[in-house]
Structure formats: C-alpha cells, structure tokens
Design an enzyme around this catalytic site. Structure first.
Site, mmCIF file in Angstrom:
data_model
loop_
_atom_site.group_PDB
_atom_site.id
_atom_site.type_symbol
_atom_site.label_atom_id
_atom_site.label_comp_id
_atom_site.label_asym_id
_atom_site.label_seq_id
_atom_site.Cartn_x
_atom_site.Cartn_y
_atom_site.Cartn_z
ATOM 1 N N ALA A 1 62.051 73.009 90.971
ATOM 2 C CA ALA A 1 62.310 73.128 92.407
ATOM 3 C C ALA A 1 61.514 72.168 93.273
ATOM 4 O O ALA A 1 61.498 72.312 94.493
ATOM 5 C CB ALA A 1 62.045 74.567 92.861
ATOM 6 N N SER A 2 60.851 71.191 92.680
ATOM 7 C CA SER A 2 60.062 70.270 93.496
ATOM 8 C C SER A 2 60.880 69.100 94.032
ATOM 9 O O SER A 2 60.438 68.403 94.947
ATOM 10 C CB SER A 2 58.873 69.732 92.686
ATOM 11 O OG SER A 2 59.322 68.969 91.578
ATOM 12 N N ARG A 3 62.072 68.886 93.464
ATOM 13 C CA ARG A 3 62.901 67.759 93.886
ATOM 14 C C ARG A 3 64.377 68.133 93.796
ATOM 15 O O ARG A 3 64.745 69.143 93.202
ATOM 16 C CB ARG A 3 62.646 66.527 92.999
ATOM 17 C CG ARG A 3 61.225 66.037 92.969
ATOM 18 C CD ARG A 3 61.068 64.858 92.014
ATOM 19 N NE ARG A 3 61.659 63.637 92.538
ATOM 20 C CZ ARG A 3 61.814 62.516 91.842
ATOM 21 N NH1 ARG A 3 61.426 62.473 90.574
ATOM 22 N NH2 ARG A 3 62.332 61.442 92.382
ATOM 23 N N ASP B 1 55.552 74.563 82.011
ATOM 24 C CA ASP B 1 56.498 73.758 81.239
ATOM 25 C C ASP B 1 57.424 74.705 80.498
ATOM 26 O O ASP B 1 57.107 75.190 79.418
ATOM 27 C CB ASP B 1 55.747 72.858 80.256
ATOM 28 C CG ASP B 1 56.685 72.017 79.403
ATOM 29 O OD1 ASP B 1 57.917 72.085 79.600
ATOM 30 O OD2 ASP B 1 56.183 71.302 78.510
ATOM 31 N N SER C 1 76.939 71.849 84.823
ATOM 32 C CA SER C 1 77.332 70.479 85.144
ATOM 33 C C SER C 1 78.831 70.280 84.919
ATOM 34 O O SER C 1 79.432 70.920 84.040
ATOM 35 C CB SER C 1 76.559 69.494 84.267
ATOM 36 O OG SER C 1 77.070 68.174 84.409
ATOM 37 N N TYR D 1 73.609 66.546 76.404
ATOM 38 C CA TYR D 1 73.613 67.089 77.756
ATOM 39 C C TYR D 1 74.879 67.907 77.994
ATOM 40 O O TYR D 1 74.820 69.058 78.442
ATOM 41 C CB TYR D 1 73.505 65.958 78.779
ATOM 42 C CG TYR D 1 73.518 66.430 80.220
ATOM 43 C CD1 TYR D 1 72.366 66.928 80.807
ATOM 44 C CD2 TYR D 1 74.691 66.389 80.981
ATOM 45 C CE1 TYR D 1 72.370 67.375 82.127
ATOM 46 C CE2 TYR D 1 74.705 66.834 82.293
ATOM 47 C CZ TYR D 1 73.540 67.322 82.854
ATOM 48 O OH TYR D 1 73.559 67.775 84.151
ATOM 49 N N ALA E 1 76.869 69.212 75.806
ATOM 50 C CA ALA E 1 76.898 70.380 74.924
ATOM 51 C C ALA E 1 75.959 71.471 75.407
ATOM 52 O O ALA E 1 76.288 72.662 75.355
ATOM 53 C CB ALA E 1 76.526 69.952 73.500
ATOM 54 N N LYS F 1 75.044 72.121 78.455
ATOM 55 C CA LYS F 1 75.584 72.753 79.658
ATOM 56 C C LYS F 1 76.807 73.619 79.335
ATOM 57 O O LYS F 1 77.019 74.666 79.963
ATOM 58 C CB LYS F 1 75.940 71.693 80.701
ATOM 59 C CG LYS F 1 74.735 70.933 81.243
ATOM 60 C CD LYS F 1 73.745 71.849 81.942
ATOM 61 C CE LYS F 1 72.662 71.069 82.678
ATOM 62 N NZ LYS F 1 71.735 71.953 83.410
#
Length: 251
Positions: free
Chosen positions: A13-15, A61, A144, A157, A159, A161
């Site tokens: 949530a920082s960007r 993390d 996505s 990526y 797969a 999602k």
C-alpha cells in the site's frame, strides 16, 4: 459508501493501486493499515498523505509465510479487529520461455507464486480467523486482466492471478456462512509510478491502443471497484470478479 469505524489492511500500500486504495478508504472514514515490504520512505510519505487519524504502517515481507501471521497479529494488536483485507501486493518477472535458462525460469515461477498467490492465501487464512472472531468481514483480492488473456512474456504472473481468481471464488462459497465476503478486482495496465519508470515509449503506445479509451486505468478507478466489493451493500456480490480494463479485454 461509508467506512467510518472500519479497520482496513492493505498489502503493498505504499505506492500505486495500494496507495490509491488506502487514500480512498481513509477518505471514507476508515482506519487504514499500510503494509509494505522495504521502502520506508515511500511508506512514510503514503501514511502522511492519508486523511483522518489512526492509520499505521506495518512493515512485513508477506512472501515469507511466517510473516503473514505476524502481520495479522500486528494489525489486531493495534486495532482490535479486522474488517477489510485487501490483498494487493504483487510482482511480475519477465521470463520468456524461449529466451531464459532453466534457473531463471524456475526462479520466476517460485518468486511470483510466493507473493501473488501463497501470500494472499496465507493472509486469507489468518485474516479469516480474525474476522470469524468479530462476526465477519470483507476480503478483496487484486488480480489482473492477464489472468484471462494470457501473459506470454510473464506466464507465471498470468497463472498466479488465474489461481488467485479460483481461490477467491472457492473462499466466497466457503466463507459466506461466516459472513465473510470475498471479491476480486482484475485491472488492466494501470498508470502507476512503476509504469512510468519501466515502460518504454513504444510499450506505452501499444498499451494505449488496447483500450477504446486510449489510456490506461488510473489507480483511483481500481480503488473505486475495491471499495465497492468491500462495502456493506456488496455482500451478495461475493465471488464476483470486476474487470477494470477500459474494455481492452472482454470476456
């Protein structure tokens, strides 16, 4: 949509989309937990921009499974209960099958699934345990467009999602009796800081051609869909996948 008195945890949530989502919830009265991995400066800036009071940073993390439980525990210690969990954090690694060696190939699959699927699954597990104690809640997972149309240069990526979609719908069925509602937002390419930093002019032009809007999604537009699925009135939309791709891919 009013989220006054609600406690919301957003990963990554920082960007980008995560930050826009944090802003949107905060504007609607929520107290927001901003999870991030390592960019302290960006996280502090995001926190300072949030309207209202009671927001906190949670540096974890989440690709490490023990960190997912720790994140939920940290959040509960601060807020007492979890009302909304937004699994937004994700990574993508280029690994074109005909251009990379096997080590690169396997590394891309392992790292992508650790963050995009396993972290979300583990946070759903621990988040659900917390929500059950307080009578329910909402989970929104950020997927996505690539989960449907395919990602030839980043198959892990796409797969990951697609698996996130399937997991979300399975949990929507399982958790409905517990008053926990699960939805998915599937954005197309979004105009984030990362896009600005990494896209070449030619890549940007190709992306703009994909949508009849001739632009990419704005993070705030994705956040709007997330807020809808997290709202009280969206309970019967549990299991829904909302596309936010400017009609660039229709299914």
């Amino acid at each position: 949509m009013d989220f006054t008195g609600k406690n919301v945890l957003i990963t990554g949530a920082s960007r980008g989309i995560g930050k826009a989502t944090a802003m949107a919830f905060a504007k609607k009265g929520a107290k927001v937990g901003v999870n991030y991995k390592n960019n302290d400066e960006a996280a502090q800036m995001a926190l300072q921009e949030l309207p209202g009071e009671g927001h906190h940073l949670f540096k974890r993390d989440i690709s490490q499974k023990e960190e997912t439980k720790a994140l939920i525990d940290d959040f509960i210690k601060v807020y007492g209960q979890l009302d909304v969990l937004v699994n937004n954090a994700g990574i993508s690694i280029f690994h074109e099958l005909d251009h990379v060696d096997f080590d690169h190939w396997t590394h891309a699959w392992e790292k992508t699934f650790e963050t995009n699927l396993f972290a979300a699954a583990n946070l759903c597990y621990w988040g659900t345990k917390a929500m059950m104690k307080s009578g329910g809640g909402h989970i929104v997972n950020v997927s996505s467009r690539g989960s449907f149309r395919g990602e030839p240069t980043k198959p892990a990526y796409g797969a990951s999602k697609a698996a996130l979609n399937a997991m979300s719908q399975s949990l929507a069925k399982k958790l409905a009796p517990h008053h926990i509602y699960v939805g998915v937002v599937a954005p197309g390419f979004t105009e984030t800081e990362m896009a600005q930093e990494t896209l070449t002019p030619a890549e940007r032009e190709n992306l703009l051609r994909e949508s009849p809007f001739k632009r990419m999604a704005r993070p705030e537009e994705v956040a709007h869909a997330i807020l809808f699925l997290a709202s009280e009135g969206a309970a019967y939309s549990s299991g829904t996948i909302i596309d936010v791709n400017g009609a660039s891919y229709l299914r």
